[in-house]
Design an enzyme around this catalytic site. Structure first.
Site, PDB file in Angstrom:
ATOM      1  CG  ASN A   9      -1.715   1.261   1.375  1.00 38.85           C
ATOM      2  OD1 ASN A   9      -1.751   2.088   0.458  1.00 38.85           O
ATOM      3  ND2 ASN A   9      -2.369   1.414   2.514  1.00 38.85           N
ATOM      4  CD1 TRP A  10       3.536   1.105  -2.934  1.00 38.34           C
ATOM      5  CD2 TRP A  10       3.349   2.223  -4.873  1.00 38.34           C
ATOM      6  NE1 TRP A  10       4.221   0.389  -3.893  1.00 38.34           N
ATOM      7  CE2 TRP A  10       4.120   1.057  -5.095  1.00 38.34           C
ATOM      8  CE3 TRP A  10       3.094   3.066  -5.951  1.00 38.34           C
ATOM      9  CZ2 TRP A  10       4.639   0.727  -6.351  1.00 38.34           C
ATOM     10  CZ3 TRP A  10       3.609   2.755  -7.206  1.00 38.34           C
ATOM     11  CH2 TRP A  10       4.373   1.589  -7.397  1.00 38.34           C
ATOM     12  CE  LYS A  11      -0.225   3.107   4.865  1.00 38.24           C
ATOM     13  NZ  LYS A  11      -0.162   3.188   6.316  1.00 38.24           N
ATOM     14  CG  HIS A  16      -5.913   1.878   5.182  1.00 40.55           C
ATOM     15  ND1 HIS A  16      -5.468   2.807   6.103  1.00 40.55           N
ATOM     16  CD2 HIS A  16      -4.897   1.000   5.003  1.00 40.55           C
ATOM     17  CE1 HIS A  16      -4.222   2.483   6.447  1.00 40.55           C
ATOM     18  NE2 HIS A  16      -3.860   1.394   5.806  1.00 40.55           N
ATOM     19  CD  GLU A  18      -3.039   5.434   6.769  1.00 41.81           C
ATOM     20  OE1 GLU A  18      -3.015   5.512   5.533  1.00 41.81           O
ATOM     21  OE2 GLU A  18      -2.120   4.910   7.442  1.00 41.81           O
ATOM     22  CD  GLU A  58      -3.450  -2.412   7.271  1.00 44.75           C
ATOM     23  OE1 GLU A  58      -2.349  -2.624   6.768  1.00 44.75           O
ATOM     24  OE2 GLU A  58      -4.084  -1.356   7.106  1.00 44.75           O
ATOM     25  N   GLY A 107       2.547   2.207  10.874  1.00 40.73           N
ATOM     26  CA  GLY A 107       3.517   3.285  10.765  1.00 40.73           C
ATOM     27  C   GLY A 107       4.223   3.618  12.068  1.00 40.73           C
ATOM     28  CB  SER A 139       5.138  -1.965  12.025  1.00 35.88           C
ATOM     29  OG  SER A 139       4.792  -0.605  12.257  1.00 35.88           O
ATOM     30  N   GLY A 142       5.053   1.292   4.740  1.00 34.78           N
ATOM     31  CA  GLY A 142       6.393   1.860   4.605  1.00 34.78           C
ATOM     32  C   GLY A 142       7.391   0.965   3.888  1.00 34.78           C
TER      33      GLY A 142
HETATM   34  P1  13P Z   1       3.022   0.306   7.713  1.00 35.33           P
HETATM   35  O1  13P Z   1       3.535  -0.962   7.101  1.00 35.33           O
HETATM   36  O2  13P Z   1       3.751   1.531   7.258  1.00 35.33           O
HETATM   37  O3  13P Z   1       2.883   0.206   9.197  1.00 35.33           O
HETATM   38  O4  13P Z   1       1.530   0.512   7.140  1.00 35.33           O
HETATM   39  C1  13P Z   1       0.652  -0.548   7.216  1.00 35.33           C
HETATM   40  C2  13P Z   1      -0.566  -0.183   6.456  1.00 35.33           C
HETATM   41  O5  13P Z   1      -1.336   0.679   6.836  1.00 35.33           O
HETATM   42  C3  13P Z   1      -0.800  -0.878   5.178  1.00 35.33           C
HETATM   43  O6  13P Z   1      -2.076  -0.626   4.690  1.00 35.33           O
END
Ligand code: 13P
Length: 246
Positions: free
Chosen positions: A8-10, A93, A95, A164, A170, A208, A230
Site C-alpha cells: 500500500n503505497w499510500k 483502511h 486512515e 491492521e 507506521g 509495521s 512503509g
Molecule cells: P506500515 O507498514 O507503514 O505500518 O503501514 C501498514 C498499512 O497501513 C498498510 O495498509
C-alpha cells in the site's frame, strides 16, 4: 493457500519513483512463491497499468466510491478502476475510517461496489490502542467484519480481509505473531459462520510488517499474507517480505 503480499503505497510516489520501484521489483519476480500486488494512488493507475503489462505483479487501488456514478466530485467509481486493470481495491483502511469518517456501513457498500465490478476488495479492520487496552479488540473487528458480511452475503468468500491494528500502523510496533494469529482465528471463524468457502479467503496482516518480522508472522496458521505500507516503498525491504512468503 498461496500467500498474497500487497504493498500500500499510500500518498507516496512520483512518475519517476514508481517506474524505478517497479523495475527493481520485477527483476526478482521469477523467484516468487506468492502473489504480489501494489496499491497505487489513483492518478498513477494508468502508469502502473502499462508498467505491469505482462508482469506477475497485479494492480490495486486504495479506495473506491460507494456510489455507482454521478454528481460525486472527486470520487472514483469501481467501473473506472476496472478500466485501468485494477484487480484489488483497499476498502475501509483505518486512515479512511479516521480521516474521512468512513462508517462500517459505507465500507460494506464500497466492498459491494468493487465485487459488482469484478474487483476484489481488500477489507481492512483493526482496533485502536485505546480499544485494545480496554479489551475490545475482538468486539471491534467482529463488528467491522459483520457489516461487510451483512451487506455482501455469500459473496463474502470473494473478498480479501486485512487485519491492521491501528496502533501498529507506521509506528514500528508490530502485533506479536501470537497476538495477530489470535485475531485472525477469530476472523476466520466469523467468515466460516457466514460462508462454506471461508477457507479460501486470504486474511492479511498489516502494521509495521518488515523484512525482520515478516517470516514469523507469515508462518502463523491463519495469516495468509501481508499488507505493507512503509516497507513497500523500498524494493529491497519489499522483496525480503515477498521472499519470506511461501
Ligand atoms: P506500515 O507498514 O507503514 O505500518 O503501514 C501498514 C498499512 O497501513 C498498510 O495498509
Amino acid at each position: 493457500m498461496k500467500k498474497l503480499i500487497v504493498g500500500n503505497w499510500k500518498m507516496n510516489g512520483s512518475l519517476d519513483a514508481n517506474a524505478a520501484l517497479v523495475t527493481a521489483l520485477q527483476q526478482d519476480a521469477s523467484a516468487w512463491h506468492c502473489d504480489v500486488a501494489v496499491c497505487a494512488p489513483s492518478v498513477y493507475l494508468s502508469q502502473l497499468k502499462s508498467l505491469l503489462q505482462g508482469s506477475r505483479m497485479t494492480l490495486g487501488a486504495q479506495d473506491v466510491s460507494a456510489q455507482e456514478s454521478g454528481a460525486y466530485t472527486g470520487e472514483v467509481s469501481a467501473a473506472m478502476l476496472k478500466e485501468f486493470g485494477v484487480r484489488y481495491v483497499l476498502v475501509g483502511h483505518s486512515e479512511r475510517r479516521q480521516y474521512h469518517q468512513e462508517s462500517d456501513a459505507t465500507v460494506a457498500v464500497k466492498a459491494q461496489r468493487a465485487l459488482a465490478a469484478g474487483i476484489t476488495p481488500i477489507v481492512c479492520v483493526g482496533e485502536t490502542l485505546a480499544q485494545r487496552e480496554a479489551g475490545q479488540t475482538e468486539e471491534v473487528v467482529k463488528r467491522q467484519l459483520a457489516a461487510v458480511v451483512h451487506t455482501n452475503g455469500h459473496c463474502i468468500s470473494e473478498i480479501v480481509l486485512a487485519y491492521e491494528p491501528v496502533w501498529a500502523i507506521g509506528t514500528g510496533k508490530t502485533a506479536t505473531p501470537e497476538e495477530a494469529q489470535q485475531v485472525h482465528q477469530v476472523l476466520r471463524a466469523q467468515l466460516q459462520a457466514a460462508s462454506q468457502h471461508a477457507d479460501r479467503v486470504h486474511i492479511l496482516y498489516g502494521g509495521s510488517m518488515n523484512a525482520g518480522n515478516a517470516a514469523s508472522l507469515l508462518v502463523q496458521a491463519d495469516i495468509d499474507g501481508g499488507l505493507i505500507g512503509g516497507a513497500a516503498l523500498q524494493a529491497s525491504a519489499f522483496l525480503s517480505i515477498i521472499a519470506a512468503a511461501h
